[in-house]
Design a protein around this motif. Structure first.
Motif, mmCIF file in Angstrom:
data_model
loop_
_atom_site.group_PDB
_atom_site.id
_atom_site.type_symbol
_atom_site.label_atom_id
_atom_site.label_comp_id
_atom_site.label_asym_id
_atom_site.label_seq_id
_atom_site.Cartn_x
_atom_site.Cartn_y
_atom_site.Cartn_z
ATOM 1 N N SER A 39 -52.877 10.352 31.471
ATOM 2 C CA SER A 39 -52.741 8.962 31.044
ATOM 3 C C SER A 39 -53.878 8.560 30.102
ATOM 4 O O SER A 39 -54.864 9.291 29.914
ATOM 5 N N SER A 40 -53.716 7.364 29.516
ATOM 6 C CA SER A 40 -54.766 6.832 28.643
ATOM 7 C C SER A 40 -56.014 6.531 29.469
ATOM 8 O O SER A 40 -55.930 6.146 30.635
ATOM 9 N N ARG A 41 -57.182 6.695 28.849
ATOM 10 C CA ARG A 41 -58.432 6.387 29.552
ATOM 11 C C ARG A 41 -59.540 6.111 28.539
ATOM 12 O O ARG A 41 -59.486 6.559 27.402
ATOM 13 N N LYS A 42 -60.553 5.378 28.989
ATOM 14 C CA LYS A 42 -61.692 5.063 28.141
ATOM 15 C C LYS A 42 -62.704 6.202 28.191
ATOM 16 O O LYS A 42 -62.750 6.974 29.154
ATOM 17 N N HIS A 49 -55.511 16.378 25.647
ATOM 18 C CA HIS A 49 -56.081 15.411 26.592
ATOM 19 C C HIS A 49 -57.331 15.994 27.248
ATOM 20 O O HIS A 49 -58.378 15.336 27.336
ATOM 21 N N THR A 50 -57.241 17.225 27.693
ATOM 22 C CA THR A 50 -58.378 17.875 28.363
ATOM 23 C C THR A 50 -59.539 18.062 27.395
ATOM 24 O O THR A 50 -60.713 17.825 27.741
ATOM 25 N N LEU A 51 -59.232 18.488 26.154
ATOM 26 C CA LEU A 51 -60.286 18.724 25.167
ATOM 27 C C LEU A 51 -61.064 17.443 24.885
ATOM 28 O O LEU A 51 -62.309 17.420 24.969
ATOM 29 N N PHE A 52 -60.350 16.359 24.570
ATOM 30 C CA PHE A 52 -61.038 15.136 24.164
ATOM 31 C C PHE A 52 -61.765 14.468 25.321
ATOM 32 O O PHE A 52 -62.882 13.968 25.158
ATOM 33 N N THR A 53 -61.149 14.456 26.507
ATOM 34 C CA THR A 53 -61.822 13.813 27.647
ATOM 35 C C THR A 53 -63.032 14.623 28.092
ATOM 36 O O THR A 53 -64.031 14.060 28.544
ATOM 37 N N SER A 54 -62.974 15.950 27.956
ATOM 38 C CA SER A 54 -64.128 16.790 28.302
ATOM 39 C C SER A 54 -65.304 16.515 27.374
ATOM 40 O O SER A 54 -66.469 16.665 27.763
ATOM 41 N N LEU A 55 -64.988 16.115 26.149
ATOM 42 C CA LEU A 55 -66.043 15.779 25.185
ATOM 43 C C LEU A 55 -66.422 14.304 25.256
ATOM 44 O O LEU A 55 -67.142 13.798 24.396
ATOM 45 N N ASP A 56 -65.869 13.604 26.271
ATOM 46 C CA ASP A 56 -66.179 12.200 26.548
ATOM 47 C C ASP A 56 -65.637 11.239 25.488
ATOM 48 O O ASP A 56 -66.199 10.178 25.260
#
Length: 697
Positions: free
Chosen positions: A646-649, A671-678
């Motif tokens: 899902s979307s997240r900040k 999703h995993t790549l971008f969220t892992s990079l914060d």
């Protein structure tokens, strides 16, 4: 001295004559049926008689440039001519939507002038509507009137006539009303125009509708209004804006119209196109061909009151319905080959009644159905068995030649090819999404050029320099045919070239035959398209060997279904009796399935006796028995898994991920790549039909 504008379009010639004060004193609108030079000569001669002397002249239109070059007449590009006319006649216009025979244009006149025009594809134009009316076996006026009484809309592909036929033919065979299909066709044209030509610019303000389709079809204008949320205007002279603009742009040079007309026949001898060898080099080749393939179907069994036994086979195909009755020894006793016209039930009913009337003492031992309309025919008439088309066609071919090793069947919208090895089907080749190169491909061209199929075939056999058209898609072939006409090709050579293109499409696009590769030693050709001698001759020339065309080539699906029923050892049939056929009641009810978010638009056919045939479903839910165990739905599982992402900040900037194409498939990775990079991520959410319509421009 008058100013004369000629708009020579893909299907029509429009004429506007302006007097010295600029008033319109003459208009003319005629179809040219691709006989451009011949029709242009008629128009110029008539104008010369009505307006003697010399006059200023300008030509415009997609098919006019070749004539203007050869005659030395000024030419005005049609978009520029339209803009000139609109600026003069409707200076308040913000947007112009113009649909012609094979072209579509949108002109934006405010907020920066811009125009968009279709390319090679004639989908969503007047020719597209013509093809669909022909498929429905109605006139264009009838299509407009029927659409006024529609109840629902079906999704119909508009980007291409052959894809549209693939959508419409099953609807017809499954009982959808012509009212609903007619309205759906207009909706498809509107969607194609807006989605293909708006290019992100809003269509708003004073919208002007021009061109034949928008002039003649009030329901098409209404559909545009409904989709654009406005009320457009179809002005006087809406058919003639290009010709009017051309007249305004006519240069000072004056021409004697009758002398110009007299020069046109000289252009017919000018031929500069790539050509193929003729189908027949001499009369001797033609006679030998007719000797090889001249056999006819036997005459139907004479009417009799005696007790004769029959097996019945029905092939409800994409464009035709074939019915056959065979005796116990396999002899064809009675048959019918009819255009479907969207009414296979009606045709089969007529066949059975005629059969029972001719042979009142007959006994039906067994029956089988095949083809697109198999389900509805079985439900309507109590047919005993259903058989897959491939099995039906192989069964029939094997009866003609037990050693058959390759079968090619070209029908109205499909091509089926089977390689046989050791008495079994070893390989199957089918055309996929596109039905170019099938029977409807040739039929459409014949009708566009103003001929019935028999006359068109005769023309093809007489061609001396067949045009090399390759094996391209139908709509691209339109451009090739128009170019051949500009290059001086005769009708006979165009018809012959189209027959060759059908064969090349089957061999090199469907079967993917390699140069020098052999299809087989015992090749059987079948299907209605091979009843066309030009196609058959092109096929044997391309292979370099004779083939077998059974006398019943057009009936092979029905004959195969009949033989299949006989092979099953049936001795009594559940097929309706004469009285039951007479009492047949058939009601059609449109509905929308609520089983999932697809909301399939269903056509429910109900027959007396409680038989129901549901069509239009894209899964098994509407037709699954209540006691059936639900299977695993991989698509629903996939959707549930993707919904976890899902979307997240995030601490860094937010990146949008639209769920389209491979972004949809690779959502877990991105999703995993971008969220892992914060980074934050914003998911677009799943698409819907309303979202598509909102953004289609």
């Amino acid at each position: 001295m008058h100013r004369i504008g000629l708009d020579i379009g893909s299907t029509t010639i429009k004429t506007v004559v302006l007097d010295e004060t600029g008033h319109v004193c003459h208009t003319q609108y005629e179809r040219h049926f691709s006989r451009i030079a011949e029709k242009a000569r008629e128009v110029l001669l008539a104008l010369g008689k009505k307006f003697p002397g010399k006059h200023r002249l300008c030509i415009s239109g997609s098919a006019g440039i070749g004539l203007s070059e050869q005659l030395g007449i000024p030419f005005a590009q049609e978009v520029f001519a339209t803009r000139t006319a609109v600026t003069t006649l409707r200076p308040d216009a913000d947007v112009v939507i113009e649909l012609g025979g094979e072209d579509a244009k949108i002109l934006f006149l405010t907020g920066g002038t811009d125009f968009c025009m279709n390319g090679s594809c004639a989908g969503g134009t007047g020719a597209f509507i013509d093809q669909m009316a022909t498929l429905l076996q109605i006139s264009q006026d009838e299509m407009n009137a029927l659409a006024m009484n529609h109840e629902k809309l079906y999704p119909v592909a508009s980007r291409c006539g052959v894809f549209a036929k693939s959508d419409i033919q099953p609807l017809l065979n499954q009982g959808a009303t012509k009212e609903d299909i007619s309205a759906s066709i207009f909706q498809a044209v509107v969607s194609q125009t807006i989605a293909g030509l708006a290019h992100g610019r809003p269509i708003a303000g004073n919208v002007v509708y021009l061109g034949g389709p928008l002039t003649f079809f009030s329901m098409l204008r209404d559909t545009f209004d409904r989709n654009l949320h406005l009320e457009g205007t179809c002005p006087p002279l809406s058919l003639y804006y290009v010709a009017y603009g051309a007249a305004l742009l006519a240069a000072d040079e004056a021409f004697d119209l009758e002398k110009l007309a007299d020069r046109i026949p000289d252009l017919a001898g000018w031929q500069s196109y790539d050509s193929l060898r003729p189908l027949f080099r001499d009369r001797r080749e033609r006679i030998a061909f007719e000797d090889r393939y001249g056999q006819d179907l036997p005459e139907p069994l004479a009417c009799t009151d005696e007790r004769v036994s029959f097996f019945i086979g029905i092939d409800a195909g994409s464009t035709t319905t074939k019915c056959a009755a065979l005796t116990e020894d396999g002899t064809i006793a009675f048959y019918r080959y009819l255009p479907s016209g969207g009414q296979p039930v009606s045709h089969v009913r007529d066949f059975l009644l005629e059969l029972y009337d001719r042979y009142p003492g007959c006994r039906i031992l067994g029956s089988a159905a095949t083809g697109y309309g198999e389900d509805i025919i079985r439900s309507a008439f109590g047919v005993d068995l259903g058989v897959v088309e491939t099995v039906a066609h192989y069964t029939a071919a094997k009866a003609y030649d037990p050693d058959v090793d390759f079968i090619i069947d070209i029908g109205g919208q499909d091509i089926k090819c089977f390689r046989i090895r050791n008495g079994a089907i070893d390989q199957i080749f089918l055309n996929e999404a596109c039905s170019s190169g099938c029977g409807s491909f040739l039929q459409t061209f014949a009708q566009t050029l103003g001929y019935d199929m028999e006359t068109f075939c005769d023309h093809a056999l007489k061609g001396t320099r067949p045009v090399d058209l390759g094996s391209r898609c139908t709509v691209f072939m339109n451009s090739s045919v128009k170019q051949a006409q500009k290059d001086g090709a005769a009708m006979e050579d165009i018809a012959a070239g189209l027959a060759v293109s059908v064969v090349k499409n089957a061999l090199y696009k469907v079967i993917r035959l390699k140069q020098g590769q052999k299809l087989g030693d015992h090749i059987i050709v079948q299907g209605g398209t091979f009843l066309n001698d030009a196609v058959l001759r092109a096929f044997e020339l391309e292979l370099g060997m004779p083939v077998t065309r059974p006398a019943a080539a057009g009936l092979m699906g029905a004959v195969g279904a009949t033989l299949y029923a006989r092979e099953q050892g049936l001795t009594s049939s559940t097929l309706r009796t004469r009285d039951q056929v007479l009492a047949l009641q058939h009601t059609v009810k449109p509905t929308v399935c609520q089983g999932c978010t697809n909301h399939c638009r269903l056509t429910v056919n109900v027959f007396d006796g409680g038989k129901v045939c549901v069509a239009g479903n894209r899964c098994e839910k509407p037709v699954r028995h209540a006691s059936a165990r639900p299977g695993h739905n991989l698509y629903e599982y996939k959707r549930q898994q993707l919904a976890r992402f899902s979307s997240r900040k995030g601490r860094r900037k937010t990146i949008g991920i639209p769920l389209v194409l491979n972004m949809y498939e690779l959502l877990p990775f991105w999703h995993t790549l971008f969220t892992s990079l914060d980074f934050g991520v914003e998911i677009s959410g799943f698409s819907s039909l309303s979202m598509y319509h909102k953004g289609q421009g």
